[in-house]
Design a protein around this motif. Structure first.
Motif, PDB file in Angstrom:
ATOM      1  N   ARG A  18      86.690  64.560  16.791  1.00  0.00           N
ATOM      2  CA  ARG A  18      85.197  64.075  16.431  1.00  0.00           C
ATOM      3  C   ARG A  18      84.229  64.879  17.056  1.00  0.00           C
ATOM      4  N   ARG A  23      77.551  61.933  16.725  1.00  0.00           N
ATOM      5  CA  ARG A  23      77.851  60.536  16.271  1.00  0.00           C
ATOM      6  C   ARG A  23      76.726  59.728  17.342  1.00  0.00           C
ATOM      7  N   SER A  75      77.031  57.500   7.906  1.00  0.00           N
ATOM      8  CA  SER A  75      78.015  58.264   7.131  1.00  0.00           C
ATOM      9  C   SER A  75      78.259  59.341   7.990  1.00  0.00           C
ATOM     10  N   ARG A  78      81.731  59.831   9.725  1.00  0.00           N
ATOM     11  CA  ARG A  78      83.117  60.102   9.515  1.00  0.00           C
ATOM     12  C   ARG A  78      83.746  61.266   9.783  1.00  0.00           C
ATOM     13  N   ARG A  80      85.443  64.429  10.971  1.00  0.00           N
ATOM     14  CA  ARG A  80      86.681  64.465  11.825  1.00  0.00           C
ATOM     15  C   ARG A  80      87.407  65.551  11.228  1.00  0.00           C
ATOM     16  N   ARG A  91      87.585  66.123   7.235  1.00  0.00           N
ATOM     17  CA  ARG A  91      86.815  64.886   6.658  1.00  0.00           C
ATOM     18  C   ARG A  91      85.298  65.266   6.820  1.00  0.00           C
ATOM     19  N   ASN A  92      84.601  65.528   5.871  1.00  0.00           N
ATOM     20  CA  ASN A  92      83.297  65.579   5.872  1.00  0.00           C
ATOM     21  C   ASN A  92      82.703  64.453   5.496  1.00  0.00           C
ATOM     22  N   VAL A  93      81.024  64.686   5.450  1.00  0.00           N
ATOM     23  CA  VAL A  93      80.415  63.306   5.036  1.00  0.00           C
ATOM     24  C   VAL A  93      80.758  62.665   3.642  1.00  0.00           C
ATOM     25  N   THR A  94      81.285  63.239   2.735  1.00  0.00           N
ATOM     26  CA  THR A  94      81.711  62.744   1.360  1.00  0.00           C
ATOM     27  C   THR A  94      82.778  63.164   0.708  1.00  0.00           C
ATOM     28  N   THR A  96      87.304  64.400   1.824  1.00  0.00           N
ATOM     29  CA  THR A  96      88.341  64.471   2.790  1.00  0.00           C
ATOM     30  C   THR A  96      89.557  65.392   2.114  1.00  0.00           C
TER      31      THR A  96
END
Length: 156
Positions: A18, A23, A75, A78, A80, A91-94, A96
């Motif tokens: 991450r 973050r 958001s 998220r 990762r 896994r992006n903002v909107t 996976t």
């Protein structure tokens, strides 16, 4: 969990990464949005310049805008990337997505990119927003780890 774990030279273990700086930025942005709009809602006064009234509903709407802004900023928590011997999960903002190593042709991260990308066999490309240039050495270590996992999958 640490971002990159070194294992023996023959096998590379899983990666769970991450970003750090985004973050921190997400939490700061959320706080600024929420507290900024909340503070603004209490400084509106009871009347506008043209003589209109500012009601409790208007103040609640301003706080609601702060909540929406904070939600958008959060958001980015998220982001990762996970990878193991089976493949890579991005896994992006909107979204996976999981890609088995068989469909991955390369993991790219040059000095001109904001974040890394995974190149797929069908000439498609997906951004790995978790691996960002702002994380510097951590991001480079994650890319090396991802590339090692890709090479390991090709040998087996």
């Amino acid at each position: 969990m640490t971002a990159v774990q070194e294992h023996s030279m023959t096998t590379t273990g899983p990666l769970d990464y991450r970003p750090r700086n985004s973050r921190i930025g997400a939490w700061i942005g959320a706080a600024v949005a929420f507290f900024g709009f909340t503070g603004l809602s209490f400084t509106l006064g009871s009347a506008t310049v043209e003589g209109g009234a500012v009601t409790i509903a208007d103040q609640a709407a301003m706080i609601g805008l702060g909540v929406i802004g904070a939600g958008i900023a959060l958001s980015f928590l998220r982001l990762r990337v996970r990878a193991d011997d089976k493949g890579i999960e991005v896994r992006n903002v909107t979204s996976t997505r999981f890609f088995p190593w068989q469909v991955v042709t390369a993991v790219n991260f040059t000095d001109k990119m904001t974040w890394a990308t995974v190149e797929l066999a069908d000439d498609d490309e997906m951004s790995i927003m978790a691996v960002q240039v702002s994380d510097k050495e951590r991001a480079l270590a994650a890319i090396k780890h991802l590339r090692a996992l890709l090479e390991q999958s090709r040998k087996s």
